[in-house]
Design an enzyme around this catalytic site. Structure first.
Site, mmCIF file in Angstrom:
data_model
loop_
_atom_site.group_PDB
_atom_site.id
_atom_site.type_symbol
_atom_site.label_atom_id
_atom_site.label_comp_id
_atom_site.label_asym_id
_atom_site.label_seq_id
_atom_site.Cartn_x
_atom_site.Cartn_y
_atom_site.Cartn_z
ATOM 1 N N ASP A 30 3.269 -12.419 -3.938
ATOM 2 C CA ASP A 30 2.567 -11.955 -5.144
ATOM 3 C C ASP A 30 1.100 -12.372 -5.110
ATOM 4 O O ASP A 30 0.757 -13.400 -4.531
ATOM 5 C CB ASP A 30 3.266 -12.540 -6.390
ATOM 6 C CG ASP A 30 2.877 -11.803 -7.653
ATOM 7 O OD1 ASP A 30 2.262 -10.716 -7.561
ATOM 8 O OD2 ASP A 30 3.187 -12.313 -8.746
ATOM 9 N N HIS A 47 -3.360 -5.538 -0.540
ATOM 10 C CA HIS A 47 -2.119 -5.279 0.208
ATOM 11 C C HIS A 47 -2.394 -5.283 1.719
ATOM 12 O O HIS A 47 -1.627 -5.838 2.493
ATOM 13 C CB HIS A 47 -1.505 -3.937 -0.211
ATOM 14 C CG HIS A 47 -1.120 -3.885 -1.663
ATOM 15 N ND1 HIS A 47 -0.449 -4.910 -2.293
ATOM 16 C CD2 HIS A 47 -1.320 -2.938 -2.617
ATOM 17 C CE1 HIS A 47 -0.254 -4.592 -3.563
ATOM 18 N NE2 HIS A 47 -0.783 -3.399 -3.786
ATOM 19 N N GLU A 77 10.749 -1.475 -9.753
ATOM 20 C CA GLU A 77 9.723 -1.315 -10.792
ATOM 21 C C GLU A 77 8.364 -0.914 -10.200
ATOM 22 O O GLU A 77 7.529 -0.326 -10.890
ATOM 23 C CB GLU A 77 9.568 -2.621 -11.596
ATOM 24 C CG GLU A 77 10.767 -2.970 -12.471
ATOM 25 C CD GLU A 77 12.005 -3.462 -11.703
ATOM 26 O OE1 GLU A 77 11.848 -3.948 -10.556
ATOM 27 O OE2 GLU A 77 13.115 -3.351 -12.244
ATOM 28 N N LEU A 141 15.711 -14.332 14.722
ATOM 29 C CA LEU A 141 15.492 -14.181 13.276
ATOM 30 C C LEU A 141 15.924 -12.792 12.785
ATOM 31 O O LEU A 141 15.652 -11.787 13.443
ATOM 32 C CB LEU A 141 13.993 -14.365 12.988
ATOM 33 C CG LEU A 141 13.517 -14.041 11.567
ATOM 34 C CD1 LEU A 141 13.979 -15.119 10.593
ATOM 35 C CD2 LEU A 141 11.997 -13.907 11.523
HETATM 36 C C1 FPP Z 1 2.548 -8.099 -5.050
HETATM 37 O O1 FPP Z 1 1.182 -8.289 -5.340
HETATM 38 C C2 FPP Z 1 2.727 -7.450 -3.748
HETATM 39 C C3 FPP Z 1 3.358 -6.254 -3.548
HETATM 40 C C4 FPP Z 1 3.941 -5.477 -4.647
HETATM 41 C C5 FPP Z 1 3.473 -5.638 -2.226
HETATM 42 C C6 FPP Z 1 3.630 -6.542 -1.045
HETATM 43 C C7 FPP Z 1 3.228 -5.805 0.169
HETATM 44 C C8 FPP Z 1 2.588 -6.313 1.254
HETATM 45 C C9 FPP Z 1 2.279 -7.731 1.392
HETATM 46 C C10 FPP Z 1 2.118 -5.437 2.367
HETATM 47 C C11 FPP Z 1 3.129 -4.647 3.132
HETATM 48 C C12 FPP Z 1 4.376 -5.361 3.428
HETATM 49 C C13 FPP Z 1 5.076 -5.300 4.611
HETATM 50 C C14 FPP Z 1 6.399 -5.935 4.685
HETATM 51 C C15 FPP Z 1 4.531 -4.651 5.797
HETATM 52 P P1 FPP Z 1 0.577 -7.592 -6.647
HETATM 53 O O2 FPP Z 1 0.049 -6.264 -6.255
HETATM 54 O O3 FPP Z 1 1.609 -7.555 -7.734
HETATM 55 O O4 FPP Z 1 -0.584 -8.580 -7.018
HETATM 56 P P2 FPP Z 1 -1.123 -8.949 -8.482
HETATM 57 O O5 FPP Z 1 0.019 -9.619 -9.204
HETATM 58 O O6 FPP Z 1 -2.256 -9.881 -8.203
HETATM 59 O O7 FPP Z 1 -1.553 -7.678 -9.139
#
Ligand code: FPP
Length: 256
Positions: A30, A47, A77, A141
């Protein structure tokens, strides 16, 4: 104004007890959006930079000999996010899997997915299924991506499938117990996590592995996901190793 930056110079890898590793670590990644905002970029930039942390924790887990690593990459969600962000996340998934396939094989990593993959765009689904097949022979893994996943969806699916099996007479009501119920969850082949890490200073479970986290140790850090390093991961494992896991028993019973 005085700004104090705390730099943690400790080498946490050195301190890990290799004989007491968690078998399964789950991570709620997050803070990508907030990280991007701090850099003056759009959410997608966060991201994109989060992929480096994904690669780091996967590599660190494989090196240490962790058996299962589950990453919450896209929740049920998350479909409600702006269309452009959803498309960018799907694109990132496909490109990361393509770019990392060689590394998965080199590091003996098996890929699994939990979640409602029927909802994913066809190209993403095909890429995932192909990679799952190619890496199924690997014995190191197991990397589990939670995609279009939520616990409430998963438990609902389990109940529907149990009802169907009762209806078609392949399951009897009196045979249902915890062991049988677990077989109907997406994680039927995966042990419960011993450690859950959530980054970005949020203290929630957010519909992630609700059933499986019953006795999991929870670790929260303020670090935003794109800044989460291998050493931060090692630190979380050290913290886990300092805890006493009692599973409802007394301290005396555990140490006997
Ligand atoms: C949450 O941060 C993160 C996500 C919803 C997406 C996670 C995806 C990646 C790390 C990249 C791709 C993943 C793989 C496995 C290749 P947020 O957007 O909710 O951040 P915020 O809370 O600061 O808005």
């Amino acid at each position: 104004m005085q700004i104090v930056i705390h730099i943690d110079k400790m080498d946490y890898k050195e301190l890990i007890d290799k004989k007491n590793l968690p078998r399964h670590i789950a991570i709620i990644m997050d803070g990508n959006g907030r990280w991007a905002k701090k850099q003056g970029g759009i959410r997608i930039f966060g991201h994109q930079n989060g992929v480096k942390s994904v690669n780091d924790v996967v590599e660190a887990s494989a090196e240490l000999g962790i058996q299962f690593l589950t990453l919450y990459a896209f929740s049920t969600e998350n479909w409600n996010r702006p269309k452009l962000e959803v498309e960018a996340l799907m694109g990132l998934l496909v490109s990361t899997i393509s770019n990392e396939l060689k590394n998965l094989t080199k590091n003996n990593i098996r890929l699994l997915v939990i979640g409602n993959i029927a909802q994913l765009p066809k190209n993403v689904r095909n890429k995932l299924l192909k990679t799952i097949e190619v890496t199924s022979i690997n014995s190191g893994l197991t990397l589990v991506l939670a995609l279009s996943y939520s616990s409430r969806w998963e438990i609902n699916e389990a109940v529907v499938n149990i009802a169907k099996d009762i209806k078609n007479n392949t399951l009897q009501v009196e045979d249902i117990n915890e062991t049988v119920f677990k077989k109907y969850l997406s994680t039927s082949e995966i042990p419960d996590p011993e450690l859950l890490i959530r980054t970005s200073g949020e203290y929630r479970i957010s519909n992630f592995l609700l059933y499986q986290l019953a006795y999991t140790e929870l670790y929260f850090t303020e670090i935003l996901w794109p800044d989460f390093s291998k050493n931060d991961f090692y630190k979380a494992i050290n913290d886990y190793q300092s805890r006493e896991r009692r599973f409802g028993m007394t301290s005396e019973q555990i140490t006997k």
